[in-house]
Design a protein around this motif. Structure first.
Motif, PDB file in Angstrom:
ATOM      1  N   VAL A 105      21.358  10.354   8.807  1.00  0.00           N
ATOM      2  CA  VAL A 105      20.566  11.169   9.731  1.00  0.00           C
ATOM      3  C   VAL A 105      19.411  10.380  10.340  1.00  0.00           C
ATOM      4  CG1 VAL A 105      21.132  13.235   8.391  1.00  0.00           C
ATOM      5  CG2 VAL A 105      18.945  12.083   7.993  1.00  0.00           C
ATOM      6  N   ALA A 106      19.305   9.104  10.021  1.00  0.00           N
ATOM      7  CA  ALA A 106      18.158   8.309  10.456  1.00  0.00           C
ATOM      8  C   ALA A 106      18.019   8.277  11.978  1.00  0.00           C
ATOM      9  CB  ALA A 106      18.261   6.884   9.906  1.00  0.00           C
ATOM     10  N   GLY A 107      19.142   8.171  12.695  1.00  0.00           N
ATOM     11  CA  GLY A 107      19.077   8.112  14.149  1.00  0.00           C
ATOM     12  C   GLY A 107      18.502   9.376  14.750  1.00  0.00           C
ATOM     13  N   LEU A 108      18.951  10.529  14.264  1.00  0.00           N
ATOM     14  CA  LEU A 108      18.423  11.799  14.759  1.00  0.00           C
ATOM     15  C   LEU A 108      16.949  11.969  14.403  1.00  0.00           C
ATOM     16  CD1 LEU A 108      21.271  14.424  14.152  1.00  0.00           C
ATOM     17  CD2 LEU A 108      20.202  13.842  16.343  1.00  0.00           C
ATOM     18  N   VAL A 109      16.594  11.564  13.200  1.00  0.00           N
ATOM     19  CA  VAL A 109      15.191  11.668  12.789  1.00  0.00           C
ATOM     20  C   VAL A 109      14.313  10.791  13.669  1.00  0.00           C
ATOM     21  CG1 VAL A 109      13.549  11.128  10.947  1.00  0.00           C
ATOM     22  CG2 VAL A 109      15.656  12.371  10.422  1.00  0.00           C
ATOM     23  N   ASP A 110      14.744   9.572  13.941  1.00  0.00           N
ATOM     24  CA  ASP A 110      13.972   8.677  14.814  1.00  0.00           C
ATOM     25  C   ASP A 110      13.784   9.297  16.193  1.00  0.00           C
ATOM     26  OD1 ASP A 110      13.741   6.821  12.802  1.00  0.00           O
ATOM     27  OD2 ASP A 110      15.335   5.505  13.554  1.00  0.00           O
ATOM     28  N   ALA A 111      14.849   9.884  16.736  1.00  0.00           N
ATOM     29  CA  ALA A 111      14.768  10.506  18.059  1.00  0.00           C
ATOM     30  C   ALA A 111      13.807  11.694  18.050  1.00  0.00           C
ATOM     31  CB  ALA A 111      16.152  10.945  18.523  1.00  0.00           C
ATOM     32  N   ALA A 112      13.880  12.494  16.982  1.00  0.00           N
ATOM     33  CA  ALA A 112      13.004  13.660  16.883  1.00  0.00           C
ATOM     34  C   ALA A 112      11.544  13.254  16.748  1.00  0.00           C
ATOM     35  CB  ALA A 112      13.425  14.525  15.700  1.00  0.00           C
ATOM     36  N   LEU A 113      11.280  12.238  15.949  1.00  0.00           N
ATOM     37  CA  LEU A 113       9.904  11.786  15.760  1.00  0.00           C
ATOM     38  C   LEU A 113       9.354  11.162  17.038  1.00  0.00           C
ATOM     39  CD1 LEU A 113      10.106  10.251  12.169  1.00  0.00           C
ATOM     40  CD2 LEU A 113       9.208  12.494  12.863  1.00  0.00           C
ATOM     41  N   ALA A 114      10.191  10.444  17.774  1.00  0.00           N
ATOM     42  CA  ALA A 114       9.748   9.869  19.045  1.00  0.00           C
ATOM     43  C   ALA A 114       9.429  10.971  20.050  1.00  0.00           C
ATOM     44  CB  ALA A 114      10.819   8.927  19.593  1.00  0.00           C
ATOM     45  N   VAL A 165      16.104  19.170  13.962  1.00  0.00           N
ATOM     46  CA  VAL A 165      16.243  18.072  13.002  1.00  0.00           C
ATOM     47  C   VAL A 165      15.385  18.332  11.769  1.00  0.00           C
ATOM     48  CG1 VAL A 165      15.907  15.605  12.610  1.00  0.00           C
ATOM     49  CG2 VAL A 165      16.854  16.403  14.790  1.00  0.00           C
ATOM     50  N   GLU A 166      14.159  18.797  11.975  1.00  0.00           N
ATOM     51  CA  GLU A 166      13.279  19.100  10.835  1.00  0.00           C
ATOM     52  C   GLU A 166      13.907  20.141   9.922  1.00  0.00           C
ATOM     53  OE1 GLU A 166      10.678  21.126   8.313  1.00  0.00           O
ATOM     54  OE2 GLU A 166      11.305  22.119  10.170  1.00  0.00           O
ATOM     55  N   SER A 167      14.461  21.200  10.507  1.00  0.00           N
ATOM     56  CA  SER A 167      15.106  22.244   9.705  1.00  0.00           C
ATOM     57  C   SER A 167      16.338  21.718   9.003  1.00  0.00           C
ATOM     58  CB  SER A 167      15.473  23.441  10.591  1.00  0.00           C
ATOM     59  OG  SER A 167      14.325  24.077  11.101  1.00  0.00           O
ATOM     60  N   GLY A 168      17.111  20.851   9.688  1.00  0.00           N
ATOM     61  CA  GLY A 168      18.310  20.292   9.086  1.00  0.00           C
ATOM     62  C   GLY A 168      18.001  19.399   7.900  1.00  0.00           C
TER      63      GLY A 168
END
Length: 307
Positions: free
Chosen positions: A177-186, A282-285
């Protein structure tokens, strides 16, 4: 189950509440142990009699349907401190019943709210999807007001900073999930550089948080109030009925149309709404993965991948 209105009444919390609190306090929950006595005290102080406990009820509070001394139906809601019941009290008082359930006058008990009785089994989710989104969005618009002077509500920036820290930790434990987390944080970092407004927000708004009432057709319940931009509040509504969206072959296109339609109907920036929708999904996931709700996590992260 609470029965009657005397000191001997017995009480057993709904299993949905027990399970949910177990997720947020896996090492035990002292609040649950004290809940029977707290419920009895709150009922007595409000001079109410109990109709029934709402079952299955919510995941963060006990909801007891009561009648006041004059026979008026009401709701007694009890929540542990970590779900910020005093912030909910302050927000409901500020809204004064406009768009949200009315806070009733009565003896003040810590962690307990006395509220007008709505129809607890009839939410806007019972409507057809297009109508449900329209009614929910119209209800939410009424809540977006200037916060009271000197307020102590949490900001979107502060709340999402805590969430971002947990997301980073979750990405470390689950590289997939690192890619989605990076996108969400950006997306979050960019959104916080220039928020277009600071309004009092519901904080956890979705279709199931809008119940049918007598005073108004639909009223919001269960806020976790926060101050920030309106798109943050609307983002959770975008993914309502996520199971249906994922099951649909046109789910991704439907989500994009929903973002556009909701943004236009409430005069918000479409890109900002999409970005906050990504962050919140993403946070909820990641959080669902952390507490073992694997199916929910998979749905949320697939939804996020469409944004």
């Amino acid at each position: 189950m609470i029965e009657g209105n005397d000191s001997r009444m017995a009480f057993e919390p709904p299993q949905r509440l027990v399970r949910a609190l177990g997720e947020t306090a896996p090492d035990g929950d002292g609040w649950l142990e004290k809940l029977p006595e707290a419920a009895r005290q709150a009922v007595a102080l409000s001079e109410s009699t109990v109709d029934r406990v709402q079952v299955p009820g919510g995941r963060s509070s006990l909801v007891v349907l009561v009648r006041r001394a004059d026979g008026t139906p009401a709701v007694l809601k009890l929540a542990p401190p970590r779900f910020r019941p005093e912030a909910e009290r302050a927000a409901l008082a500020h809204w004064g019943g406009l768009g949200a359930v009315q806070l009733l006058e009565g003896p003040r008990t810590e962690g307990a709210l006395l509220l007008e009785r709505l129809h607890p089994d009839v939410s806007v989710r019972s409507l057809a999807e297009a109508k449900a989104l329209l009614e929910a969005a119209g209800t939410l618009r009424r809540l977006w007001v200037e916060p009271p002077a000197g307020h102590s509500f949490e900001s979107v920036a502060d709340r999402t900073e805590r969430q971002a820290a947990a997301m980073r930790a979750g990405a470390g434990a689950r590289p997939e999930v690192a890619g989605l987390v990076d996108a969400a944080l950006a997306a979050r970092a960019q959104l916080l550089t220039a928020p277009p407004e600071h309004r009092l927000l519901h904080g956890t708004f979705r279709q199931s948080k809008v119940l049918a009432g007598e005073r108004m057709p639909w009223l919001a319940v269960g806020p976790d109030p926060v101050v920030g931009e309106c798109a943050f509040d609307l983002a959770r509504l975008v993914r309502d009925r996520v199971e249906d969206l994922i099951a649909s072959p046109s789910g991704a296109a439907t989500v994009r149309r929903r973002v556009k339609r909701l943004a236009e109907s409430l005069e918000l920036d479409q890109e900002r709404l999409g970005a906050w929708t990504l962050f919140r999904a993403v946070e909820s996931g990641v959080r669902a993965h952390r507490v073992g709700r694997t199916r929910d996590a998979e749905l949320l992260l697939e939804f996020a991948s469409w944004l």
